[in-house]
Design a protein around this motif. Structure first.
Motif, short mmCIF file in Angstrom:
data_model
loop_
_atom_site.label_atom_id
_atom_site.label_comp_id
_atom_site.label_asym_id
_atom_site.label_seq_id
_atom_site.Cartn_x
_atom_site.Cartn_y
_atom_site.Cartn_z
N ASP A 211 0.86 -1.18 0.00
CA ASP A 211 0.00 0.00 0.00
C ASP A 211 0.89 1.23 0.00
O ASP A 211 1.74 1.39 0.89
N LEU A 216 2.55 -3.93 3.92
CA LEU A 216 1.65 -3.97 5.07
C LEU A 216 1.68 -5.32 5.77
O LEU A 216 1.52 -5.40 6.98
N ILE A 227 -6.04 -9.30 8.94
CA ILE A 227 -5.38 -8.14 9.55
C ILE A 227 -6.20 -6.89 9.25
O ILE A 227 -6.46 -6.58 8.09
N PRO A 228 -6.65 -6.15 10.27
CA PRO A 228 -7.52 -4.99 10.04
C PRO A 228 -6.99 -3.98 9.04
O PRO A 228 -7.72 -3.50 8.18
N ARG A 229 -5.71 -3.65 9.11
CA ARG A 229 -5.18 -2.62 8.20
C ARG A 229 -5.15 -3.12 6.76
O ARG A 229 -5.22 -2.32 5.82
N VAL A 230 -5.05 -4.45 6.57
CA VAL A 230 -5.12 -5.01 5.22
C VAL A 230 -6.55 -4.91 4.70
O VAL A 230 -6.80 -4.52 3.56
N GLN A 231 -7.51 -5.23 5.55
CA GLN A 231 -8.92 -5.13 5.16
C GLN A 231 -9.27 -3.69 4.79
O GLN A 231 -9.99 -3.44 3.82
N GLU A 232 -8.77 -2.75 5.55
CA GLU A 232 -9.07 -1.34 5.29
C GLU A 232 -8.39 -0.86 4.01
O GLU A 232 -8.98 -0.08 3.24
N ALA A 233 -7.16 -1.31 3.77
CA ALA A 233 -6.40 -0.80 2.63
C ALA A 233 -6.80 -1.45 1.31
O ALA A 233 -6.77 -0.80 0.26
N TYR A 234 -7.22 -2.70 1.37
CA TYR A 234 -7.42 -3.39 0.09
C TYR A 234 -8.69 -4.22 0.02
O TYR A 234 -9.57 -3.98 -0.79
N ARG A 237 -14.05 -4.96 4.43
CA ARG A 237 -14.72 -5.97 5.26
C ARG A 237 -15.51 -6.95 4.41
O ARG A 237 -15.48 -8.14 4.62
#
Length: 245
Positions: A211, A216, A227-234, A237
């Motif tokens: 990202d 990440l 991983i939450p930041r992976v879900q948010e970036a790419y 949910r």
């Protein structure tokens, strides 16, 4: 690219995922010598390849495909693969004039090798070996690009969105083709940039998430996708839930 550090093992399939503009294609361009990194190192079997010309990197064992087709549309499927074999041929124009038998023998060897590759990648593609590349459907063009890259006998194969333009059935067939190639060449390492989460969930042994040019996450897809930041970036949910199913 910043702080992107990883190793690729012999025989490993590595997925590279991330949103548009994350730096995925830039990473492949650096590895294949199209871009020269401003810092850091790229090494193949311990040898630094920073600044090495792209054709020399192919000779050292790294081949690739591109997002957009680089096929010679007016040439046959077979001829496109033969061209991919050029780094292993020695005949030139003078050989064709003064050493014709040597040039013909080398071309015959390259053609036989190309036919074997086409059979290994896709029997359907082999059956179309005398057809012009421009006449192929999209899925077969992507297969042909892989076959041509394999013609150089690489140690590492870089695939840039190989399932682009394919429906689910074609993607499933492509995954089977890639598995067959890897089974026949257990030492071949693959790096695959891909947006189709079905392929990413099923094929790579490990995935790296990029990202904005930074890494990440790095690990099995089933772990990385949570991983939450992976879900948010790419993935998002909803995307993560769909991949789980």
């Amino acid at each position: 690219m910043a702080e992107v550090d990883f190793h690729l093992k012999r025989g490993e399939i590595l997925g590279i995922i991330g949103p548009n503009g994350a730096g995925k294609s830039t990473l492949l361009n650096i590895i294949s010598g199209i871009y020269v990194p401003s810092s850091g190192e790229v090494r193949l079997e311990g040898r630094r390849i920073n600044g090495v010309a792209p054709h020399q990197i192919v000779k050292r064992g790294i081949a690739r495909t591109f997002q957009s087709s680089r096929l010679f549309g007016d040439l046959s499927v077979l001829d496109n693969v033969i061209i991919g074999r050029h780094i292993h041929t020695r005949s030139g124009v003078l050989d064709a004039i003064f050493r014709r038998r040597r040039a013909e023998a080398e071309l015959a060897e390259a053609a036989a090798h190309a036919e074997g590759l086409l059979k290994a990648v896709s029997r359907g593609l082999y059956d179309q070996r005398h057809r012009a590349a421009a006449e192929l459907p999209q899925a077969d063009r992507r297969r042909l690009e892989i076959a041509r890259a394999l013609a150089s006998d690489p140690k590492v194969l870089l695939l840039d969105e190989p399932s682009s333009g394919m429906d689910d059935a074609d993607t499933d067939a492509l995954m089977d083709d890639i598995r067959a190639v890897c089974a026949a060449r257990p030492d071949l390492s693959l790096m695959i940039i891909e947006h189709d989460m079905r392929l990413v969930a099923a094929l790579p042994h490990r995935v790296i998430v990029l990202d904005y040019g930074q890494k990440l996450a790095d690990g099995p897809f089933e772990e990385v996708r949570l991983i939450p930041r992976v879900q948010e970036a790419y993935l998002g949910r909803r995307g993560a839930s769909h991949a789980q199913g």
